[in-house]
Design a protein around this motif. Structure first.
Motif, PDB file in Angstrom:
ATOM      1  N   UNK A   1       0.851  -1.196   0.000  1.00 31.50           N
ATOM      2  CA  UNK A   1       0.000   0.000   0.000  1.00 31.50           C
ATOM      3  C   UNK A   1       0.885   1.243   0.000  1.00 31.50           C
ATOM      4  N   UNK A   2       0.895   1.942  -1.126  1.00 34.97           N
ATOM      5  CA  UNK A   2       1.815   3.059  -1.316  1.00 34.97           C
ATOM      6  C   UNK A   2       1.266   4.370  -0.767  1.00 34.97           C
ATOM      7  N   UNK A   3       2.180   5.205  -0.286  1.00 38.77           N
ATOM      8  CA  UNK A   3       1.857   6.564   0.134  1.00 38.77           C
ATOM      9  C   UNK A   3       2.813   7.500  -0.593  1.00 38.77           C
ATOM     10  N   UNK A   4       2.248   8.354  -1.421  1.00 43.25           N
ATOM     11  CA  UNK A   4       3.070   9.246  -2.227  1.00 43.25           C
ATOM     12  C   UNK A   4       3.692  10.343  -1.371  1.00 43.25           C
ATOM     13  N   UNK A   5       4.870  10.778  -1.774  1.00 45.71           N
ATOM     14  CA  UNK A   5       5.575  11.870  -1.098  1.00 45.71           C
ATOM     15  C   UNK A   5       6.340  12.661  -2.156  1.00 45.71           C
ATOM     16  N   UNK A   6       7.044  13.646  -1.730  1.00 43.68           N
ATOM     17  CA  UNK A   6       7.856  14.445  -2.665  1.00 43.68           C
ATOM     18  C   UNK A   6       9.147  14.835  -1.949  1.00 43.68           C
ATOM     19  N   UNK A   7       9.919  13.823  -1.619  1.00 38.45           N
ATOM     20  CA  UNK A   7      11.137  14.047  -0.852  1.00 38.45           C
ATOM     21  C   UNK A   7      12.284  14.584  -1.685  1.00 38.45           C
ATOM     22  N   UNK A   8      13.288  15.066  -1.006  1.00 43.04           N
ATOM     23  CA  UNK A   8      14.479  15.577  -1.680  1.00 43.04           C
ATOM     24  C   UNK A   8      15.559  14.513  -1.716  1.00 43.04           C
TER      25      UNK A   8
END
Length: 318
Positions: free
Chosen positions: A159-166
């Motif tokens: 079960x994926x959880x999207x993020x926008x990491x560096x």
């Protein structure tokens, strides 16, 4: 909680288990962070991909890291963790993860639990894993520590959880000369599919009777847009390759549809597919254990039911 997931790269490709580790990290991090560590050479594209699921991605890049070496992996991870202290370190329960994770845990003076299928940090730290070849599912209460190390079974945390990491260059290079050197890669015989990533699986058991009858399952799988897998007796007979085996001694799968043909449902097999979204079983034996986990079941001969199902699917598709 600060959770670090160590990515796995095989033959230059990012293994899907890397994202699964981050899925677990995002589940347990609370108000903390889910951070990935990518080790290798020319790994920028892998780091960018993982940044979609992580709060931060640490890139450890060097030509000497192009090929896996447990001593170098532990060396660079220790350098990173001396600067960026982890609460939890997640590593794939693969052949390489099983090799270097215990060494890393020893160096960190951290407790380790291997091959976990669940992790709860809401009240202390409790890991869930199978014992006695999958016959028992147990919760392991882990003693309090500054850092914990876990190896994680593939195919469980999808079960994926999207993020926008560096993506951050850790600026770390190996500081030791390993005792063993890379010689060559001897690639295994290539498998046609990765059943852990399939959305639809048509799985065959002893009831398929003979290798020649696998074609029936393949025809059905093609119509459904799925792949063929099997239980241990099928693999032991050489009717399907080892990488198609579902179960404790094979692979854990969680497809949207799992269609079991002639599979009785031994405990070891069920543990590898019970979390599928929809399970449909066809078996002549009304007492077959597979019906205990199936949402839908057909008591009948697969050599009568499957051809009828194929005909109906062809009719629907025109």
């Amino acid at each position: 909680m600060r959770v670090f997931a160590v990515a796995e790269i095989n033959f230059g490709e990012l293994d899907p288990v890397s994202v699964e580790l981050l899925n677990l990290a995002n589940t347990i991090k609370g108000d903390g962070s889910a951070e990935a560590v990518v080790i290798g050479s020319s790994i920028s594209s892998h780091a960018e991909k993982l940044a979609k699921y992580a709060d931060k991605v640490w890139k450890i890049e060097d030509a000497s890291l192009e090929n896996y070496n447990p001593e170098l992996y532990v060396d660079v991870l220790l350098q990173l963790f001396q600067k960026e202290k982890p609460d939890v370190v997640l590593i794939a329960n693969s052949s390489r993860g099983s090799e270097y994770a215990p060494l890393l845990a020893t160096k960190l003076n951290a407790p380790i639990v291997t091959d976990i299928v669940g992790l709860d940090v809401s009240d202390g730290v409790k890991a869930t894993r199978y014992i006695f070849q999958g016959k028992l599912l147990v919760d392991v209460l882990v003693k309090q520590a500054d850092t914990y190390v876990f190896t994680v079974r593939q195919g469980v945390f999808k079960e994926e959880k999207q993020a926008s990491g560096e993506v951050v260059d850790a600026g770390i290079k190996p500081s030791v000369t390993p005792k063993r050197e890379f010689s060559q890669i001897i690639e295994p015989e290539a498998g046609e599919v990765d059943i852990t990533q399939a959305d639809i699986i048509v799985s065959v058991g002893r009831g398929i009777e003979d290798a020649s009858n696998i074609e029936l399952a393949e025809e059905l799988a093609e119509l459904l847009g799925g792949v063929v897998a099997g239980s241990r007796p099928v693999i032991d007979n050489g009717w399907l390759p080892k990488d198609r085996q579902v179960g404790i001694s094979g692979k854990t799968v969680k497809p949207k549809l799992y269609l079991a043909l002639g599979i009785s449902g031994a405990f070891q097999h069920i543990m590898g597919m019970k979390d599928s979204e929809l399970i449909i079983a066809i078996n002549k034996d009304p007492e077959a254990p597979i019906f205990g986990v199936a949402q839908y079941g057909v008591v009948g001969d697969i050599f009568e039911v499957v051809p009828a199902l194929i005909d109906k699917l062809r009719e629907i598709k025109g």
